[in-house]
Every structure is written in C-alpha cells, then in structure tokens.
Design a protein around this motif. Structure first.
Motif, PDB file in Angstrom:
ATOM      1  N   UNK A 203       0.836  -1.199   0.000  1.00  0.00           N
ATOM      2  CA  UNK A 203       0.000   0.000   0.000  1.00  0.00           C
ATOM      3  C   UNK A 203       0.870   1.249   0.000  1.00  0.00           C
ATOM      4  N   UNK A 204       1.926   1.246   0.821  1.00  0.00           N
ATOM      5  CA  UNK A 204       2.804   2.410   0.912  1.00  0.00           C
ATOM      6  C   UNK A 204       3.550   2.664  -0.399  1.00  0.00           C
ATOM      7  N   UNK A 205       4.057   1.605  -1.021  1.00  0.00           N
ATOM      8  CA  UNK A 205       4.800   1.766  -2.276  1.00  0.00           C
ATOM      9  C   UNK A 205       3.887   2.220  -3.410  1.00  0.00           C
ATOM     10  N   UNK A 206       2.675   1.676  -3.461  1.00  0.00           N
ATOM     11  CA  UNK A 206       1.717   2.121  -4.473  1.00  0.00           C
ATOM     12  C   UNK A 206       1.346   3.581  -4.238  1.00  0.00           C
ATOM     13  N   UNK A 207       1.176   3.966  -2.981  1.00  0.00           N
ATOM     14  CA  UNK A 207       0.861   5.360  -2.664  1.00  0.00           C
ATOM     15  C   UNK A 207       1.984   6.291  -3.108  1.00  0.00           C
ATOM     16  N   UNK A 208       3.237   5.874  -2.914  1.00  0.00           N
ATOM     17  CA  UNK A 208       4.366   6.704  -3.344  1.00  0.00           C
ATOM     18  C   UNK A 208       4.382   6.862  -4.861  1.00  0.00           C
ATOM     19  N   UNK A 209       4.122   5.774  -5.591  1.00  0.00           N
ATOM     20  CA  UNK A 209       4.100   5.847  -7.049  1.00  0.00           C
ATOM     21  C   UNK A 209       2.961   6.739  -7.540  1.00  0.00           C
ATOM     22  N   UNK A 210       1.776   6.585  -6.937  1.00  0.00           N
ATOM     23  CA  UNK A 210       0.636   7.405  -7.348  1.00  0.00           C
ATOM     24  C   UNK A 210       0.862   8.879  -7.007  1.00  0.00           C
ATOM     25  N   UNK A 211       1.508   9.139  -5.865  1.00  0.00           N
ATOM     26  CA  UNK A 211       1.799  10.527  -5.501  1.00  0.00           C
ATOM     27  C   UNK A 211       2.778  11.148  -6.485  1.00  0.00           C
ATOM     28  N   UNK A 212       3.754  10.364  -6.929  1.00  0.00           N
ATOM     29  CA  UNK A 212       4.702  10.864  -7.937  1.00  0.00           C
ATOM     30  C   UNK A 212       3.980  11.200  -9.244  1.00  0.00           C
ATOM     31  N   UNK A 213       3.105  10.301  -9.688  1.00  0.00           N
ATOM     32  CA  UNK A 213       2.347  10.550 -10.921  1.00  0.00           C
ATOM     33  C   UNK A 213       1.449  11.771 -10.749  1.00  0.00           C
ATOM     34  N   UNK A 214       0.820  11.880  -9.578  1.00  0.00           N
ATOM     35  CA  UNK A 214      -0.054  13.022  -9.307  1.00  0.00           C
ATOM     36  C   UNK A 214       0.688  14.343  -9.462  1.00  0.00           C
ATOM     37  N   UNK A 215       1.870  14.436  -8.844  1.00  0.00           N
ATOM     38  CA  UNK A 215       2.616  15.698  -8.875  1.00  0.00           C
ATOM     39  C   UNK A 215       3.224  15.975 -10.244  1.00  0.00           C
ATOM     40  N   UNK A 216       3.666  14.936 -10.919  1.00  0.00           N
ATOM     41  CA  UNK A 216       4.431  15.141 -12.149  1.00  0.00           C
ATOM     42  C   UNK A 216       3.594  15.129 -13.417  1.00  0.00           C
ATOM     43  N   UNK A 217       2.418  14.470 -13.383  1.00  0.00           N
ATOM     44  CA  UNK A 217       1.714  14.221 -14.639  1.00  0.00           C
ATOM     45  C   UNK A 217       0.272  14.708 -14.682  1.00  0.00           C
ATOM     46  N   UNK A 218      -0.242  15.296 -13.629  1.00  0.00           N
ATOM     47  CA  UNK A 218      -1.653  15.655 -13.616  1.00  0.00           C
ATOM     48  C   UNK A 218      -1.842  17.153 -13.403  1.00  0.00           C
TER      49      UNK A 218
END
Length: 364
Positions: A203-218
């Motif tokens: 859950x933590x690793x998926x959250x980190x990946x999604x947070x990265x995508x959120x900041x960089x790509x959305x």
C-alpha cells in the motif's frame, strides 16, 4: 566578507547530493557520543549495518519499520509542496488506527476481500478529517496550521486514551488499556512466513508511485506545485487555491491515517496508546531528506528505518544506547535544512577592496 547570492538554476547533481550529504553529516556527528561512551565508532557502525541489512530477518524488520515512515513521509511531503505545514501526522496516524479498530474489531462481519478495504477506507477517512479541520481554520480564520496540527496531536492521543479506558476497552485485556483485537478477516496479510512485514508495505509503495504521478503528470499536481511556489500568482492565473488546499489536506491526512491502519491491522492487532514511537514526527524528517519527492520518500524512509533497526541491534551488542537513532534522525533534519541553504544560494567571498569599488561604482 561573505555574501549569499540566489542561484538562478540548481543542477540535479547538487539537488540529489543534499540528502546524501545530510545523512553522512548526521552519521559523522553521531560518532561523537559513541566515542564519549567509550565504544569503537567503526565497529558500532558495522554492527548497525548488520542489524539492518545482515540477514533476511533484519531486512524484513527494516521494511516493517519503513512502512509507516513512507506513508507519514508522503503525508508531509505532499502538504509541504503546497506550503501547507502539516505537523499533525502523529495525531492523524492515531485517528486512522482508532477508526480501523472501530470497524475491524467485530462491528462488521465480512470476508477479508470486504473487510480489508473497509478498514483501509475508514482509517484514511479518519486521518483526512483530522487534517481538514486545521486546513479550514487556516482558510477561514487565518489560523496557523503549524500550531493547530501540532496541538491536535495531543487532543487525539488523549481521546484515544479515553476510548481505551472506556467504550473500546478490551474486557479480556486483564485491565490493560487496550482495544479489542482486530478480527482475523480485517488483518493485513503477511508477505513472508514468520516475518512481520505485511501488505501495508505494498500500500505504501503504491501510494508513493501514485503521488509521484499526481505531482508530475496531472493538472492537480501542477496546481499543488503552483500554489506552493506562489499563492498570489496561482490565484491570478485562475488556479483554485482554496480547493487545492482542501484537496491536499484531505490527501495528506488520509496517507497518515493509512499508516495507523498498517500498525494495528498489519502488526499489533489491537490499539494501545503507545502504538507509535513517533512515526508522525519522523515522517517530517523523511519528507525533508527526500526533498519533498514522493519517490525519494521511499529511499529516505528506508534510511531512517535502517538507523532505528540497526541502532537496536548495535545497542544490544556493545551497550550503546539505542537513543542514538533519535540523535541521527534529529541531526539529519538539521543537516538537510542547513544544506538546503547552499542549494538556494551561492556563497561569495567579497574582499574589502571589491566592496569599496562596488560602492564607488554605485555612487557614480
């Protein structure tokens, strides 16, 4: 004479080197109390490394300790990106744990495929609500969120203690202030047999990946970064500053709440007032060491977790207090703050003659 000049650009090498330099500086400063205790410094650090990475069990303990640090680090990093200073990760963690126990200790009977998502959702929502209150106080009344989030930590912990001594106290707990145990269907599965590392790590690793995508790509990520850089300019450009603050607050609190869920549903199985040794506060150090980068948070959390796990092993081997880990964490934060000054500014040595000639040219 020393003069600080703002840097127009910052090289990626310099930016990436700051957390590494901060970690090394913290370890170097920690050598002083080790020497004062009469212990060999090199042996102490070798034992610390073996305690964190020397066996499969040690690595599993490191990953188990890193799981809540990743989530609280992400909570701080995302909020800080928007200049929303969330110091309440500890309280949000306990709020998430309390909600998880309320849902998962027998209130609902369902299979794991239903119970586990319900527990995670309950914890995330509880943490989000705990951060929403300071955000609204900041937006509506101008209240300082540093003060409100920090004070709410103590309010939540006192409320948890009240619940553990009252309505949620385990009648089979022999008088100890602890909650009823989580149902088996609500427990996060272990990733390895006879090891403590659990699915909360995923859950933590998926959250980190999604947070990265959120900041960089959305678009939302762009709005968060824009508000963090300059609120007035973002508002002038048509970015909804208030809505951005609210979204970031909810997301930040939810991540910290998930850290609490992992501790009760993944490790302990019930809630006590000493559930967290300060994961909410350590998450701030993790976020700063990572330079507020979601992917960097994972690396920084592994470093901090390695320090804690390794310090415990070293303490047993040579008799140096494991409070050394707290010293390393504290000095890491100080070092990264100081080194951040040299990232933003270039140091110039200006002689008296150059200063005088500069004044003469200005007068002309």
């Amino acid at each position: 004479m020393i003069r600080f000049e703002p840097r127009e650009t910052v090289s990626p090498v310099l930016r990436a080197g700051v957390p590494v330099a901060a970690a090394l500086a913290a370890l170097a400063l920690a050598a002083l109390p080790i020497m004062a205790a009469g212990a060999p410094v090199l042996q102490a650090y070798v034992l610390m490394a073996k305690g964190a990475f020397g066996s499969f069990f040690a690595v599993s303990e490191l990953l188990s300790r890193a799981t809540p640090l990743i989530l609280t680090g992400l909570a701080a990093a995302l909020a800080f990106r928007a200049r929303l200073w969330n110091i309440g990760g500890e309280g949000q963690l306990y709020a998430g744990a309390l909600a998880a126990v309320a849902v998962g200790s027998g209130a609902i009977s369902a299979p794991p495929a239903v119970m586990i998502p319900l527990v995670l959702l309950a914890g995330a929502m509880a943490g989000a609500m705990m951060m929403l209150v300071p955000a609204l106080l900041k937006l509506r009344l101008g209240a300082d969120e540093v003060v409100t989030t920090l004070l709410l930590n103590f309010v939540v912990l006192l409320f948890v203690q009240m619940m553990l001594e009252g309505p949620m106290k385990d009648p089979m707990g022999m008088g100890w202030p602890q909650s009823e145990p989580m149902a088996d269907a609500a427990m996060l599965p272990k990733l390895f047999d006879r090891m403590r590392v659990h699915a909360g790590l995923i859950v933590a690793l998926v959250a980190a990946l999604l947070a990265h995508i959120l900041l960089a790509r959305t678009v939302w990520g762009f709005e968060i970064r824009a508000v963090g850089e300059n609120q007035d300019a973002a508002r002038h450009a048509g970015i909804p500053v208030t809505a951005t603050f609210v979204r970031v607050a909810l997301l930040s609190g939810a991540l910290a709440g998930l850290a609490g869920v992992g501790e009760v549903a993944g490790l302990k199985g019930y809630l006590t007032a000493d559930l967290s040794p300060g994961f909410g506060y350590a998450g701030i150090v993790v976020a700063m060491l990572a330079g507020l980068s979601p992917l960097g948070v994972v690396v920084a959390a592994l470093f901090i977790a390695g320090v804690f796990v390794g310090a415990d092993s070293m303490s047993r081997a040579i008799g140096v207090s494991n409070y050394l880990a707290d010293l390393v964490v504290a000095t890491s934060l100080i070092a990264v703050l100081v080194s951040g000054l040299f990232v933003r500014f270039r140091v110039r040595l200006v002689g008296p003659g150059r200063k005088a000639s500069a004044g003469k040219d200005t007068g002309a």
